[in-house]
Design a protein around this motif. Structure first.
Motif, PDB file in Angstrom:
ATOM      1  N   ALA A 122       0.833  -1.198   0.000  1.00  0.00           N
ATOM      2  CA  ALA A 122       0.000   0.000   0.000  1.00  0.00           C
ATOM      3  C   ALA A 122       0.871   1.253   0.000  1.00  0.00           C
ATOM      4  CB  ALA A 122      -0.921  -0.010   1.213  1.00  0.00           C
ATOM      5  N   ARG A 123       0.557   2.195  -0.888  1.00  0.00           N
ATOM      6  CA  ARG A 123       1.391   3.381  -1.035  1.00  0.00           C
ATOM      7  C   ARG A 123       1.406   4.231   0.227  1.00  0.00           C
ATOM      8  NH1 ARG A 123       5.061   2.891  -4.547  1.00  0.00           N
ATOM      9  NH2 ARG A 123       5.298   5.146  -4.547  1.00  0.00           N
ATOM     10  N   ASP A 124       0.324   4.191   0.990  1.00  0.00           N
ATOM     11  CA  ASP A 124       0.259   5.021   2.185  1.00  0.00           C
ATOM     12  C   ASP A 124       0.594   4.240   3.452  1.00  0.00           C
ATOM     13  OD1 ASP A 124      -1.973   3.414   2.229  1.00  0.00           O
ATOM     14  OD2 ASP A 124      -3.307   4.973   3.006  1.00  0.00           O
ATOM     15  N   PHE A 125       1.109   3.015   3.290  1.00  0.00           N
ATOM     16  CA  PHE A 125       1.333   2.164   4.461  1.00  0.00           C
ATOM     17  C   PHE A 125       2.268   2.808   5.473  1.00  0.00           C
ATOM     18  CE2 PHE A 125       4.025  -0.887   6.698  1.00  0.00           C
ATOM     19  CZ  PHE A 125       3.065  -1.584   7.415  1.00  0.00           C
ATOM     20  N   LEU A 126       3.427   3.285   5.017  1.00  0.00           N
ATOM     21  CA  LEU A 126       4.403   3.828   5.959  1.00  0.00           C
ATOM     22  C   LEU A 126       3.859   5.071   6.650  1.00  0.00           C
ATOM     23  CD1 LEU A 126       7.171   3.542   7.218  1.00  0.00           C
ATOM     24  CD2 LEU A 126       8.106   4.967   5.394  1.00  0.00           C
ATOM     25  N   GLY A 127       3.132   5.888   5.929  1.00  0.00           N
ATOM     26  CA  GLY A 127       2.539   7.069   6.548  1.00  0.00           C
ATOM     27  C   GLY A 127       1.579   6.704   7.663  1.00  0.00           C
ATOM     28  N   ARG A 128       0.770   5.662   7.448  1.00  0.00           N
ATOM     29  CA  ARG A 128      -0.163   5.218   8.488  1.00  0.00           C
ATOM     30  C   ARG A 128       0.583   4.619   9.674  1.00  0.00           C
ATOM     31  NH1 ARG A 128      -3.101   1.125   7.255  1.00  0.00           N
ATOM     32  NH2 ARG A 128      -2.225   0.604   5.217  1.00  0.00           N
ATOM     33  N   LEU A 129       1.655   3.890   9.385  1.00  0.00           N
ATOM     34  CA  LEU A 129       2.433   3.290  10.466  1.00  0.00           C
ATOM     35  C   LEU A 129       3.110   4.366  11.313  1.00  0.00           C
ATOM     36  CD1 LEU A 129       3.313   0.445  11.529  1.00  0.00           C
ATOM     37  CD2 LEU A 129       5.409   0.761  10.200  1.00  0.00           C
ATOM     38  N   LEU A 130       3.707   5.352  10.651  1.00  0.00           N
ATOM     39  CA  LEU A 130       4.375   6.433  11.377  1.00  0.00           C
ATOM     40  C   LEU A 130       3.385   7.288  12.159  1.00  0.00           C
ATOM     41  CD1 LEU A 130       6.888   7.583   8.607  1.00  0.00           C
ATOM     42  CD2 LEU A 130       7.487   6.447  10.746  1.00  0.00           C
ATOM     43  N   GLY A 131       2.157   7.357  11.676  1.00  0.00           N
ATOM     44  CA  GLY A 131       1.151   8.185  12.337  1.00  0.00           C
ATOM     45  C   GLY A 131       0.367   7.468  13.414  1.00  0.00           C
ATOM     46  N   ALA A 132       0.566   6.170  13.575  1.00  0.00           N
ATOM     47  CA  ALA A 132      -0.188   5.404  14.577  1.00  0.00           C
ATOM     48  C   ALA A 132       0.161   5.879  15.980  1.00  0.00           C
ATOM     49  CB  ALA A 132       0.109   3.919  14.428  1.00  0.00           C
ATOM     50  N   ARG A 133      -0.877   6.165  16.773  1.00  0.00           N
ATOM     51  CA  ARG A 133      -0.670   6.652  18.135  1.00  0.00           C
ATOM     52  C   ARG A 133      -1.572   5.954  19.146  1.00  0.00           C
ATOM     53  NH1 ARG A 133       2.993   8.262  15.793  1.00  0.00           N
ATOM     54  NH2 ARG A 133       4.005  10.322  15.788  1.00  0.00           N
ATOM     55  N   SER A 134      -2.208   4.866  18.750  1.00  0.00           N
ATOM     56  CA  SER A 134      -3.073   4.145  19.681  1.00  0.00           C
ATOM     57  C   SER A 134      -3.002   2.655  19.385  1.00  0.00           C
ATOM     58  CB  SER A 134      -4.524   4.629  19.566  1.00  0.00           C
ATOM     59  OG  SER A 134      -5.093   4.221  18.335  1.00  0.00           O
ATOM     60  N   THR A 135      -3.353   1.849  20.377  1.00  0.00           N
ATOM     61  CA  THR A 135      -3.353   0.403  20.166  1.00  0.00           C
ATOM     62  C   THR A 135      -4.357   0.018  19.086  1.00  0.00           C
ATOM     63  OG1 THR A 135      -4.947   0.128  21.971  1.00  0.00           O
ATOM     64  CG2 THR A 135      -2.617  -0.088  22.523  1.00  0.00           C
ATOM     65  N   LEU A 136      -5.483   0.726  19.021  1.00  0.00           N
ATOM     66  CA  LEU A 136      -6.486   0.423  18.000  1.00  0.00           C
ATOM     67  C   LEU A 136      -5.918   0.633  16.601  1.00  0.00           C
ATOM     68  CD1 LEU A 136      -9.362  -0.339  17.223  1.00  0.00           C
ATOM     69  CD2 LEU A 136     -10.002   2.079  17.464  1.00  0.00           C
ATOM     70  N   GLU A 137      -5.173   1.714  16.403  1.00  0.00           N
ATOM     71  CA  GLU A 137      -4.583   1.975  15.086  1.00  0.00           C
ATOM     72  C   GLU A 137      -3.558   0.904  14.724  1.00  0.00           C
ATOM     73  OE1 GLU A 137      -4.609   6.770  14.445  1.00  0.00           O
ATOM     74  OE2 GLU A 137      -3.415   6.017  16.117  1.00  0.00           O
ATOM     75  N   VAL A 138      -2.755   0.490  15.694  1.00  0.00           N
ATOM     76  CA  VAL A 138      -1.760  -0.548  15.422  1.00  0.00           C
ATOM     77  C   VAL A 138      -2.445  -1.866  15.085  1.00  0.00           C
ATOM     78  CG1 VAL A 138       0.150  -1.890  16.381  1.00  0.00           C
ATOM     79  CG2 VAL A 138      -0.030   0.541  16.885  1.00  0.00           C
ATOM     80  N   GLU A 139      -3.456  -2.221  15.849  1.00  0.00           N
ATOM     81  CA  GLU A 139      -4.148  -3.484  15.610  1.00  0.00           C
ATOM     82  C   GLU A 139      -4.894  -3.478  14.280  1.00  0.00           C
ATOM     83  OE1 GLU A 139      -6.372  -3.739  19.208  1.00  0.00           O
ATOM     84  OE2 GLU A 139      -4.652  -4.469  20.387  1.00  0.00           O
ATOM     85  N   THR A 140      -5.376  -2.315  13.860  1.00  0.00           N
ATOM     86  CA  THR A 140      -6.017  -2.206  12.549  1.00  0.00           C
ATOM     87  C   THR A 140      -4.991  -2.431  11.440  1.00  0.00           C
ATOM     88  OG1 THR A 140      -7.673  -0.659  13.399  1.00  0.00           O
ATOM     89  CG2 THR A 140      -7.325  -0.689  11.017  1.00  0.00           C
ATOM     90  N   ILE A 141      -3.803  -1.858  11.603  1.00  0.00           N
ATOM     91  CA  ILE A 141      -2.733  -2.059  10.620  1.00  0.00           C
ATOM     92  C   ILE A 141      -2.330  -3.526  10.570  1.00  0.00           C
ATOM     93  CG2 ILE A 141      -0.289  -1.584  10.150  1.00  0.00           C
ATOM     94  CD1 ILE A 141      -0.804   1.274  11.200  1.00  0.00           C
ATOM     95  N   MET A 142      -2.153  -4.143  11.726  1.00  0.00           N
ATOM     96  CA  MET A 142      -1.718  -5.541  11.763  1.00  0.00           C
ATOM     97  C   MET A 142      -2.769  -6.480  11.185  1.00  0.00           C
ATOM     98  SD  MET A 142       0.514  -6.128  15.249  1.00  0.00           S
ATOM     99  CE  MET A 142      -0.892  -5.993  16.342  1.00  0.00           C
ATOM    100  N   ALA A 143      -4.038  -6.138  11.344  1.00  0.00           N
ATOM    101  CA  ALA A 143      -5.107  -7.003  10.844  1.00  0.00           C
ATOM    102  C   ALA A 143      -5.048  -7.163   9.331  1.00  0.00           C
ATOM    103  CB  ALA A 143      -6.465  -6.448  11.265  1.00  0.00           C
ATOM    104  N   ALA A 144      -4.458  -6.186   8.643  1.00  0.00           N
ATOM    105  CA  ALA A 144      -4.372  -6.241   7.184  1.00  0.00           C
ATOM    106  C   ALA A 144      -3.065  -6.860   6.694  1.00  0.00           C
ATOM    107  CB  ALA A 144      -4.522  -4.827   6.614  1.00  0.00           C
ATOM    108  N   LEU A 145      -2.193  -7.260   7.617  1.00  0.00           N
ATOM    109  CA  LEU A 145      -0.901  -7.829   7.238  1.00  0.00           C
ATOM    110  C   LEU A 145      -0.947  -9.355   7.293  1.00  0.00           C
ATOM    111  CD1 LEU A 145       1.448  -5.442   9.279  1.00  0.00           C
ATOM    112  CD2 LEU A 145       1.070  -5.407   6.804  1.00  0.00           C
ATOM    113  N   PRO A 146      -0.137 -10.017   6.469  1.00  0.00           N
ATOM    114  CA  PRO A 146      -0.104 -11.497   6.469  1.00  0.00           C
ATOM    115  C   PRO A 146       0.760 -12.040   7.608  1.00  0.00           C
ATOM    116  CG  PRO A 146       1.415 -10.660   4.822  1.00  0.00           C
ATOM    117  CD  PRO A 146       0.732  -9.451   5.413  1.00  0.00           C
ATOM    118  N   ILE A 147       0.241 -11.951   8.826  1.00  0.00           N
ATOM    119  CA  ILE A 147       1.005 -12.340  10.012  1.00  0.00           C
ATOM    120  C   ILE A 147       0.629 -13.756  10.440  1.00  0.00           C
ATOM    121  CG2 ILE A 147       1.501 -11.802  12.419  1.00  0.00           C
ATOM    122  CD1 ILE A 147       0.798  -8.885  11.810  1.00  0.00           C
TER     123      ILE A 147
END
Length: 355
Positions: free
Chosen positions: A5-30
């Protein structure tokens, strides 16, 4: 593995809550920890699934829990992270010097390095200079502090603190982050007297105080070697509690079985305006309190712990304007200058007769 995703790094750098991190991780192949897990020794539970991200112990040490939980007080690991940032700026200047002059002798101490590369002496000593020189050296120090910052954010609904330390120093290539920023006890500082720490572990204790930690780094372009990637490596760190076992450990998302982290390419790093250096974001940081008074405490504590730092930095404590941080020694020296050299800062006592 590069994030698509072109905006992935921007969203990762802007994450400031556990909810934001968990939302990002939910879309990753973990791969979940119960499907792939490090066991004591060289054993593994499950097999590595190519093309997916796996949780690998920080330092690639399955028993890292006790070592990472060494911090006695929440401010100490943050101070260590700031010291790491100072070292990164000094090392960048040293590497730039060696490119221009390969035979240049190394500075004998961190303060000598700061004076050689950045032009100012001890921060408290600046206050004792005459007016013109004090203004000149203060301006040099203020220029440097813009390259190192610590930010405190509060997610009010969840009463959740996030602490971000950002330096614009040497940075690491994606292929080396697991051997440097995510290592435990490994060091290349022992033969570098111009750096501050030795064992390369203190800042890692912040992993145990946060629910999630985001790590991003990119190598400075003028010291990058031929063949080294120009992208930005990234990962997320969390605690893993294996089912049926008592020994929790701290793990990061790895893209290869050797432990290398995932990365974004140069274009994505540029789009996110992440030029060089390191970004440590500790989310859900447990200070032991849940109100905004921690902002004042952070200012006082960091100035105390880093009493006379080799270089200044900026503190953004629940606001977007920075507070220059130069340590309590500089604050005391400035107070003496403002009050006059003959004024004592300590409480004075009348002479008492000796009986």
């Amino acid at each position: 593995m590069a994030a698509n995703a072109r905006d992935f790094l921007g969203r990762l750098l802007g994450a400031r809550s556990t909810l934001e991190v968990e939302t990002i991780m939910a879309a990753l192949p973990i791969v979940p920890p119960d499907q792939y897990q490090w066991l004591p020794g060289d054993e593994r539970l499950g097999t590595w699934q190519r093309g997916k991200l796996h949780w690998v112990p920080v330092g690639r040490d399955r028993g890292n829990g006790g070592r990472i939980k060494l911090a006695g007080e929440p401010m100490n690991p943050l101070a260590e992270r700031l010291v790491n940032g100072m070292e990164s700026l000094i090392e960048l200047a040293r590497l730039q010097e060696r490119i221009k002059n390969p035979t240049a002798s190394m500075p004998a101490s961190p303060r000598e390095a700061v004076f050689r590369y950045f032009g100012f002496p001890k921060l408290d000593a600046i206050e004792r200079l005459d007016d013109d020189e004090r203004k000149e050296k203060s301006a040099l120090a203020d220029k440097v502090r813009k390259h190192l910052s610590i930010r405190l954010d509060l997610e009010k609904k969840r009463k959740e603190f996030t602490v971000t330390i950002r330096d614009h120093g040497m940075g690491q290539t994606p292929a080396n982050i697991h051997n440097s920023l995510l290592s435990l006890g490994r060091t290349d500082k022992a033969d570098k007297p111009y750096l501050i720490g030795v064992f390369g572990q203190g800042g890692s204790s912040a992993f145990s105080i946060a629910k999630y930690s985001i790590v991003v780094s990119r190598r400075a372009p003028d010291i990058r070697k031929s063949g080294e990637g120009d992208g930005a490596g990234w990962t997320i760190v969390r605690e893993i509690q294996p089912k049926g076992l008592r020994g929790a450990y701290y793990a990061y998302l790895a893209a290869t079985e050797a432990g290398e982290v995932p990365f974004v390419d140069a274009a994505q790093a540029d789009a996110a305006q992440f030029e060089q250096g390191a970004h440590f974001c500790h989310i859900g940081y447990d200070f032991g309190v849940s109100d905004s008074s921690i902002a004042r405490t952070m200012y006082q504590s960091l100035n105390h712990v880093l009493f006379n730092p080799v270089m200044p930095y900026e503190l953004y404590a629940l606001r977007n304007t920075p507070e220059p941080m130069k340590g309590t020694a500089q604050r005391l020296a400035r107070r003496v200058r403002m009050l006059g050299r003959n004024v004592a800062l300590d409480k004075s006592f009348a002479q008492q007769p000796v009986l």
